[in-house]
Design a protein around this motif. Structure first.
Motif, short mmCIF file in Angstrom:
data_model
loop_
_atom_site.label_atom_id
_atom_site.label_comp_id
_atom_site.label_asym_id
_atom_site.label_seq_id
_atom_site.Cartn_x
_atom_site.Cartn_y
_atom_site.Cartn_z
N VAL A 58 0.81 -1.10 -0.08
CA VAL A 58 -0.09 0.19 0.01
C VAL A 58 1.03 1.26 -0.03
CG1 VAL A 58 -1.97 1.38 1.34
CG2 VAL A 58 -1.87 -1.37 1.37
N PHE A 60 1.28 5.48 -0.20
CA PHE A 60 0.33 6.67 -0.60
C PHE A 60 1.30 7.82 -1.00
CE2 PHE A 60 -3.23 6.95 2.63
CZ PHE A 60 -3.40 5.79 2.71
N SER A 69 4.91 3.94 2.45
CA SER A 69 4.24 2.66 1.91
C SER A 69 4.16 1.61 3.08
CB SER A 69 4.73 2.12 0.87
OG SER A 69 6.28 1.58 0.95
N CYS A 89 3.64 9.14 7.54
CA CYS A 89 3.48 9.73 6.11
C CYS A 89 3.38 11.30 6.32
CB CYS A 89 1.98 9.02 5.69
SG CYS A 89 1.44 9.63 4.04
N LYS A 94 -3.05 12.59 -1.12
CA LYS A 94 -2.23 11.36 -1.86
C LYS A 94 -3.05 10.55 -2.87
CE LYS A 94 0.72 12.35 1.54
NZ LYS A 94 1.86 13.01 1.10
N THR A 95 -2.38 10.11 -3.72
CA THR A 95 -3.00 8.93 -4.43
C THR A 95 -2.47 8.04 -3.86
OG1 THR A 95 -2.78 10.30 -6.60
CG2 THR A 95 -2.93 7.92 -6.77
N VAL A 96 -3.30 6.92 -3.55
CA VAL A 96 -3.21 5.31 -2.98
C VAL A 96 -3.28 4.34 -4.19
CG1 VAL A 96 -4.02 3.77 -1.16
CG2 VAL A 96 -4.54 6.26 -0.96
N ARG A 97 -2.16 3.51 -4.09
CA ARG A 97 -1.60 2.58 -4.94
C ARG A 97 -1.60 1.13 -4.15
NH1 ARG A 97 -1.15 5.30 -9.60
NH2 ARG A 97 -0.03 7.51 -9.57
N SER A 135 -4.62 4.34 -10.50
CA SER A 135 -5.39 4.26 -9.21
C SER A 135 -6.43 5.46 -9.26
CB SER A 135 -4.47 4.41 -8.04
OG SER A 135 -5.30 4.53 -6.91
N THR A 138 -8.07 8.02 -3.64
CA THR A 138 -7.23 8.96 -3.02
C THR A 138 -7.41 8.95 -1.29
OG1 THR A 138 -9.14 10.52 -3.33
CG2 THR A 138 -7.42 10.61 -5.17
N ALA A 139 -6.47 9.81 -0.90
CA ALA A 139 -6.57 10.10 0.62
C ALA A 139 -6.17 11.50 1.06
CB ALA A 139 -5.86 8.96 1.47
#
Length: 156
Positions: A58, A60, A69, A89, A94-97, A135, A138-139
């Protein structure tokens, strides 16, 4: 001429001594100071079709491509690491992948643990690309938002 030779030798000696003193300060251990960073502890769980997703990475990722991660455990729980020494973090959007490390991406010298449960990646199941390369997750990380759970669907 003797005066010029004397000055040149003195200058060279001074340069050598300066270089020696500067290099003596190099090579020590690095003691990073994280106090100036706006790091927060981030964790959560990841499920795929309602089942815990274990062994997934995971990440961010910020717009500048920096990221924190973590890897999900057997219950799908993850905790983000800023680097190999510090958890947390940076705050912000953030884009979460979420993805699996494939066999071709396994770091040299590491092998799968014998007898371990097969991850969805090992059993042929993949995390859909809308959760990793492309992805849509988002967060927004801040002091009040530090827990993020993701319930992924294998089919849209």
């Amino acid at each position: 001429m003797k005066m010029l030779t004397f000055v040149c030798r003195q200058s060279l000696s001074l340069c050598f001594l300066s270089t020696l003193l500067l290099s003596a300060g190099c090579g020590g251990s690095i003691n990073a100071d994280y106090s100036q960073l706006d790091l927060v502890e981030v964790s959560g769980t990841v499920t795929l079709d309602g089942q815990p997703l274990s062994g997934a990475t995971v990440a961010f990722e910020a717009p500048d491509r920096t990221f924190s991660s973590g890897v999900t455990d057997a219950s799908g729980h993850y905790t983000l690491m800023f680097n190999t020494e510090k958890s947390g973090c940076l705050t912000g959007q953030k884009t979460v992948r979420i993805k699996f490390v494939t066999d071709s991406e396994t770091p040299e010298g590491e092998t799968e643990t014998e007898g371990a449960e097969k991850s969805p990646a090992a059993s042929g199941q993949k995390v859909p690309e809308q959760y990793n390369q492309k992805s849509t997750l988002t967060a927004t990380v801040d002091a009040d938002h530090t827990s993020f759970n993701f319930d992924l669907k294998s089919k849209p």
